[in-house]
Design an enzyme around this catalytic site. Sequence first.
Site, short mmCIF file in Angstrom:
data_model
loop_
_atom_site.label_atom_id
_atom_site.label_comp_id
_atom_site.label_asym_id
_atom_site.label_seq_id
_atom_site.Cartn_x
_atom_site.Cartn_y
_atom_site.Cartn_z
N SER A 24 0.83 -1.20 0.00
CA SER A 24 0.00 0.00 0.00
C SER A 24 0.87 1.26 0.00
O SER A 24 1.75 1.41 -0.84
CB SER A 24 -0.96 -0.04 1.19
OG SER A 24 -1.93 0.95 1.10
N ASP B 296 -8.81 -3.43 -5.73
CA ASP B 296 -8.71 -4.32 -4.56
C ASP B 296 -9.67 -3.92 -3.44
O ASP B 296 -9.53 -4.37 -2.31
CB ASP B 296 -7.27 -4.35 -4.04
CG ASP B 296 -6.76 -3.00 -3.57
OD1 ASP B 296 -7.59 -2.10 -3.30
OD2 ASP B 296 -5.53 -2.82 -3.47
N HIS C 14 -7.50 -5.49 -0.59
CA HIS C 14 -6.35 -4.66 -0.24
C HIS C 14 -5.53 -5.23 0.91
O HIS C 14 -4.29 -5.23 0.87
CB HIS C 14 -6.81 -3.24 0.09
CG HIS C 14 -5.69 -2.26 0.20
ND1 HIS C 14 -4.92 -1.88 -0.87
CD2 HIS C 14 -5.19 -1.59 1.28
CE1 HIS C 14 -4.01 -1.01 -0.48
NE2 HIS C 14 -4.15 -0.82 0.82
#
Length: 539
Positions: free
Chosen positions: A184, A391, A416
Amino acid sequence: MALLLEDIVKSVELLLKLISKKSQEQSYVDPNLDPVLLVPGIAGSILNSVDDKTGKKERIWVRILAADHEFREKLWSKFDPATGRAVTMDPDTHIEVPEDRYGLYAIDSLDPDMVIGGDCVYYFHDMIVEMLKWGYQEGTTLFGFGYDFRQSNRFQGTLERLAAKLESVYIASGGRKINIITHSMGGILMKCFMSLHVDIFEKYVKNWIAIAAPFQGAPGYIGSALLNGASFVEGWEQKFFISKWSMQQLLLECPSIYELMASLDFEWEHVPLLQIWRQKYDSDGNSTVKLESFPPVEAVSVFMEALSVNKINYEGADISLNFDVEILKWANKTRELLCCAEVPDHIKFYNIYGTNYETPHCVCYGSEVAPVSDLRQLPTLQAKYINVDGDGTVPMESAKADRLRAEARIGVHADHRGIICDHHVFRILKHWLKADHDPFYNPINDYVILPTSLDMECHKIKGLQVTSLKEEWEIIGDDQNLEEEGKPLVGSVCVSCTGGDESLQEEACATIIVKDHQGGKKHVELNAVSISTKHKEFV
């Protein structure tokens, strides 16, 4: 009672540490592996508040009891445009990231919340456990880097700590270059570091693998978070955690959040919009309702008006927390820096991104029957989303657009958070890290085949049982055209076995058809038939 419960929680934490330490004893260590450094994304590091007078440390993120109160007291901050730093409002404390277990403790299990009946808030836990099975060893070939995620991704203090971390990992591993795995926002942090400290990056890094990185932002998620806050848990557990309102007040003064807004110079296939059903009145008092759409640049004025009266009360004083234009200016310079980043020649970069999940992209407030008359209402309204593929947090379009020289870009069907504990991702990482000892892996073609959907059907044809399998696979490796002149690739496989008695005969036949599919995938159809003439057994 509250203090007693907190002591119990701390005791449980200590017990979990001891259990974890015992469970991590390894029977297999591979001395030939290059070191790996794991870097989390936003909210992915344990944070401690340290009293500057007494030196007492207290966990602030993540915690259970009095979580919301302590969060507001110790983590709320104000941005200093002179230094680019988010400064904690409490002048007598500062924030630290624990360095236990060579940095892995802070990014492993963020909070052992079994006390209230929930699951542990894992971050890199599954990946750490998996890598230990491959032969990695904490402190020799496996390390972690947690950081204060409130700060800008180009905040000098964070970058200096990262430089020191890379040097210490290099030394601890005996002078081996490092494989970095980011998740991320950790990918944005690493891209900033690579741009500003390319000499250090080139000296210590061998490969960089970015997972679910919002390279061009996460427009829908960030837009609604700035206006309405964000919640990390649902249902009754919210009573033990941080409220959306408390989180919103933190995010409004975090430069890292502004750096995740929609990239302004990226040519979006689907432009992220802020949409509002507006009710307006003319001079005669007649009202009209219209859907207004604002692209990223124009949306700034909406954020400013919507948050123009936002205030918090801190230690009896009212403090305005509006949409901060100074932070936006800082973030825009960060994005300019990111656009100029390049991967050094001798370093390999890989990009793994999530797909097949509805992901917020455009945010809409109000409706035709319940329009918005005052933009200052927006923080109290429920956002509605127009979704795209991604995601669930980062749109695929953003995650793929790293603008770097990449060895491979691979989409995986995962959300995610789930993507960093996905077994397909583990399979890919294992190969790229050269921790792969699978004798059936094809190193010549460098292919990994990932099943993403499966349709199985059994039926009989002329007394024979036939099994048909239809599946979409992603074939990873060099971009090669598996078709000739637009025709699908067709192949067949036949295997037979005949025993001493000629009546003992088994045969398996398969026909494989590979066709192009959307998104660079291949559609694979497999038809298999197996016959046993004596035993009448069919597979």
